[in-house]
Scaffold this motif. Sequence first.
Motif, PDB file in Angstrom:
ATOM      1  N   LEU A  86      46.468  43.648  37.933  1.00  0.00           N
ATOM      2  CA  LEU A  86      45.610  42.453  38.092  1.00  0.00           C
ATOM      3  C   LEU A  86      44.578  42.640  39.114  1.00  0.00           C
ATOM      4  O   LEU A  86      44.631  43.605  40.110  1.00  0.00           O
ATOM      5  CB  LEU A  86      46.409  41.056  38.729  1.00  0.00           C
ATOM      6  CG  LEU A  86      47.631  40.894  37.737  1.00  0.00           C
ATOM      7  CD1 LEU A  86      48.345  39.905  38.669  1.00  0.00           C
ATOM      8  CD2 LEU A  86      47.221  40.352  36.495  1.00  0.00           C
ATOM      9  N   ASN A 102      43.748  52.479  45.428  1.00  0.00           N
ATOM     10  CA  ASN A 102      44.124  52.421  44.022  1.00  0.00           C
ATOM     11  C   ASN A 102      44.061  54.141  43.253  1.00  0.00           C
ATOM     12  O   ASN A 102      43.317  54.687  43.764  1.00  0.00           O
ATOM     13  CB  ASN A 102      43.147  51.818  43.240  1.00  0.00           C
ATOM     14  CG  ASN A 102      43.623  51.322  41.764  1.00  0.00           C
ATOM     15  OD1 ASN A 102      44.680  51.113  41.624  1.00  0.00           O
ATOM     16  ND2 ASN A 102      42.537  51.909  41.112  1.00  0.00           N
ATOM     17  N   LYS A 114      37.011  46.360  33.679  1.00  0.00           N
ATOM     18  CA  LYS A 114      37.802  45.534  33.078  1.00  0.00           C
ATOM     19  C   LYS A 114      38.260  46.219  31.631  1.00  0.00           C
ATOM     20  O   LYS A 114      37.396  46.750  30.860  1.00  0.00           O
ATOM     21  CB  LYS A 114      36.923  44.265  32.796  1.00  0.00           C
ATOM     22  CG  LYS A 114      38.016  43.107  32.324  1.00  0.00           C
ATOM     23  CD  LYS A 114      37.050  41.695  32.252  1.00  0.00           C
ATOM     24  CE  LYS A 114      37.952  40.764  31.661  1.00  0.00           C
ATOM     25  NZ  LYS A 114      39.125  40.312  32.659  1.00  0.00           N
ATOM     26  N   GLY A 115      39.539  46.195  31.528  1.00  0.00           N
ATOM     27  CA  GLY A 115      40.187  46.558  30.160  1.00  0.00           C
ATOM     28  C   GLY A 115      40.573  48.195  30.294  1.00  0.00           C
ATOM     29  O   GLY A 115      41.175  48.573  29.286  1.00  0.00           O
ATOM     30  N   ASN A 141      37.520  47.267  46.435  1.00  0.00           N
ATOM     31  CA  ASN A 141      36.627  46.330  46.872  1.00  0.00           C
ATOM     32  C   ASN A 141      36.682  45.175  45.719  1.00  0.00           C
ATOM     33  O   ASN A 141      37.715  45.061  44.925  1.00  0.00           O
ATOM     34  CB  ASN A 141      35.203  46.847  47.047  1.00  0.00           C
ATOM     35  CG  ASN A 141      34.652  47.478  45.861  1.00  0.00           C
ATOM     36  OD1 ASN A 141      34.999  47.167  44.682  1.00  0.00           O
ATOM     37  ND2 ASN A 141      33.522  47.888  45.833  1.00  0.00           N
ATOM     38  N   GLU A 143      35.237  44.614  43.106  1.00  0.00           N
ATOM     39  CA  GLU A 143      35.139  44.820  41.790  1.00  0.00           C
ATOM     40  C   GLU A 143      36.341  45.916  41.260  1.00  0.00           C
ATOM     41  O   GLU A 143      36.699  46.619  42.172  1.00  0.00           O
ATOM     42  CB  GLU A 143      33.721  45.409  41.520  1.00  0.00           C
ATOM     43  CG  GLU A 143      32.663  44.426  41.718  1.00  0.00           C
ATOM     44  CD  GLU A 143      31.461  45.076  41.452  1.00  0.00           C
ATOM     45  OE1 GLU A 143      30.697  45.712  42.675  1.00  0.00           O
ATOM     46  OE2 GLU A 143      30.872  45.174  40.267  1.00  0.00           O
ATOM     47  N   TYR A 144      36.546  45.848  39.903  1.00  0.00           N
ATOM     48  CA  TYR A 144      37.493  46.933  39.501  1.00  0.00           C
ATOM     49  C   TYR A 144      36.738  48.302  39.418  1.00  0.00           C
ATOM     50  O   TYR A 144      35.559  48.487  39.029  1.00  0.00           O
ATOM     51  CB  TYR A 144      37.642  46.616  37.967  1.00  0.00           C
ATOM     52  CG  TYR A 144      38.639  45.774  37.442  1.00  0.00           C
ATOM     53  CD1 TYR A 144      38.686  44.998  36.630  1.00  0.00           C
ATOM     54  CD2 TYR A 144      39.832  45.593  38.339  1.00  0.00           C
ATOM     55  CE1 TYR A 144      39.694  43.952  36.164  1.00  0.00           C
ATOM     56  CE2 TYR A 144      40.914  44.595  37.957  1.00  0.00           C
ATOM     57  CZ  TYR A 144      40.801  44.042  37.057  1.00  0.00           C
ATOM     58  OH  TYR A 144      41.660  43.214  36.448  1.00  0.00           O
ATOM     59  N   ASP A 145      37.391  49.269  40.323  1.00  0.00           N
ATOM     60  CA  ASP A 145      37.098  50.509  40.124  1.00  0.00           C
ATOM     61  C   ASP A 145      35.695  50.817  40.690  1.00  0.00           C
ATOM     62  O   ASP A 145      35.312  52.061  40.383  1.00  0.00           O
ATOM     63  CB  ASP A 145      37.272  51.065  38.686  1.00  0.00           C
ATOM     64  CG  ASP A 145      38.607  50.862  38.160  1.00  0.00           C
ATOM     65  OD1 ASP A 145      38.456  50.475  36.871  1.00  0.00           O
ATOM     66  OD2 ASP A 145      39.555  50.770  38.997  1.00  0.00           O
TER      67      ASP A 145
HETATM   68  N1  LIG Z   1      39.684  44.115  43.433  1.00  0.00           N
HETATM   69  C1  LIG Z   1      40.185  44.786  42.596  1.00  0.00           C
HETATM   70  N2  LIG Z   1      41.471  44.760  42.106  1.00  0.00           N
HETATM   71  C2  LIG Z   1      41.928  45.664  41.409  1.00  0.00           C
HETATM   72  C3  LIG Z   1      41.343  47.206  41.217  1.00  0.00           C
HETATM   73  C4  LIG Z   1      40.102  47.317  42.039  1.00  0.00           C
HETATM   74  O1  LIG Z   1      39.424  48.207  41.873  1.00  0.00           O
HETATM   75  N3  LIG Z   1      39.480  46.241  42.589  1.00  0.00           N
HETATM   76  N4  LIG Z   1      41.807  48.169  40.574  1.00  0.00           N
HETATM   77  C5  LIG Z   1      42.800  47.670  39.652  1.00  0.00           C
HETATM   78  C6  LIG Z   1      43.404  48.927  38.963  1.00  0.00           C
HETATM   79  N5  LIG Z   1      42.432  49.020  37.588  1.00  0.00           N
HETATM   80  C7  LIG Z   1      42.174  50.233  37.576  1.00  0.00           C
HETATM   81  O2  LIG Z   1      42.392  51.408  38.358  1.00  0.00           O
HETATM   82  C8  LIG Z   1      42.525  48.065  36.602  1.00  0.00           C
HETATM   83  C9  LIG Z   1      43.683  47.331  36.299  1.00  0.00           C
HETATM   84  C10 LIG Z   1      43.333  46.480  35.522  1.00  0.00           C
HETATM   85  C11 LIG Z   1      42.538  46.293  34.646  1.00  0.00           C
HETATM   86  C12 LIG Z   1      42.212  45.037  33.763  1.00  0.00           C
HETATM   87  O3  LIG Z   1      41.285  45.047  32.921  1.00  0.00           O
HETATM   88  N6  LIG Z   1      43.101  44.171  33.605  1.00  0.00           N
HETATM   89  C13 LIG Z   1      43.139  43.100  32.620  1.00  0.00           C
HETATM   90  C14 LIG Z   1      44.464  42.171  32.902  1.00  0.00           C
HETATM   91  C15 LIG Z   1      45.728  43.395  32.598  1.00  0.00           C
HETATM   92  C16 LIG Z   1      47.023  42.239  32.412  1.00  0.00           C
HETATM   93  O4  LIG Z   1      47.175  41.199  32.790  1.00  0.00           O
HETATM   94  O5  LIG Z   1      48.029  42.974  32.132  1.00  0.00           O
HETATM   95  C17 LIG Z   1      41.969  42.144  32.930  1.00  0.00           C
HETATM   96  O6  LIG Z   1      41.604  41.981  34.080  1.00  0.00           O
HETATM   97  O7  LIG Z   1      41.926  41.262  32.052  1.00  0.00           O
HETATM   98  C18 LIG Z   1      41.283  46.981  34.953  1.00  0.00           C
HETATM   99  C19 LIG Z   1      41.732  48.120  35.929  1.00  0.00           C
HETATM  100  C20 LIG Z   1      43.855  46.607  40.084  1.00  0.00           C
HETATM  101  N7  LIG Z   1      43.058  45.557  40.825  1.00  0.00           N
END
Ligand SMILES: Nc1nc2c(c(=O)[nH]1)N[C@@H](CN(C=O)c1ccc(C(=O)N[C@@H](CCC(=O)O)C(=O)O)cc1)CN2
Length: 188
Positions: A86, A102, A114-115, A141, A143-145
């Motif tokens: 999440l 992470n 995302k994804g 931070n 954003e994702y990654d």
């Molecule tokens: N603020 C942040 N939160 C999170 C990060 C980050 O860098 N910043 N890293 C992730 C971990 N991750 C990659 O390393 C990652 C995990 C999940 C997703 C993703 O697309 N998740 C889906 C939902 C999946 C589910 O509910 O089973 C989505 O957002 O639609 C992308 C990257 C952890 N958090």
Amino acid sequence: MKAKLALLASGTGTNVRNIIAHFENNDAITVDCVITNKSDAGALNFALEKDIDAFVFSKAEFNDGSVLELLKERGVTHVILAGFLLMISPALVDHFKDRILNIHPALLPNYGGKGMYGMNVHNAVYENKESKSGITIHLVNEEYDKGKILAQFEVDIEGCSPEEISSRVRDLEQQYFPGVIEDYITAN
Ligand SMILES: Nc1nc2c(c(=O)[nH]1)N[C@@H](CN(C=O)c1ccc(C(=O)N[C@@H](CCC(=O)O)C(=O)O)cc1)CN2
Ligand SMILES: NCC(=O)N[C@@H]1O[C@H](COP(=O)([O-])[O-])[C@@H](O)[C@H]1O
């Protein structure tokens, strides 16, 4: 100052198991708790095996301040995302600025965002006929990654299937993630 870790996970928990084992006899850095958004997460079992407090929270509770409140109450100093799926809220990122780490199962900035989690990553790497993959350990931070990269480790994947890529990448995670956590906390 002693460090207290909260491990966040959504899946099978091999990284949680490995991190718990790594710090088991460490007095300066301890695993305080495991927190997940999935009641069936394997990570819960590894925590319970070692008498480490474990909690399940809903996605809403991760975002409404409930998880942040728990972390504050328990005096957690660092948050480790070990296969957590999440988005970490801005409030949590702000409170634990530069103290959330992470692990991503690819060589960022490629194959992130995302994804991009679990087998989705390895399938994309395979489809693009990459000769190498690896892991990235980074600060989190909003954003994702996109946070500061702390370490990356590569592995050759010529001729590998997505499943074989996953296996080789997981081996890197087991080998390097706990040590990078320890080195970062010790140095900051
Ligand atoms: N603020 C942040 N939160 C999170 C990060 C980050 O860098 N910043 N890293 C992730 C971990 N991750 C990659 O390393 C990652 C995990 C999940 C997703 C993703 O697309 N998740 C889906 C939902 C999946 C589910 O509910 O089973 C989505 O957002 O639609 C992308 C990257 C952890 N958090
Ligand atoms: N983008 C985040 C992501 O894909 N994380 C990945 O989830 C797996 C969790 O395995 P585990 O539950 O066995 O530790 C790990 O391979 C980790 O890199």
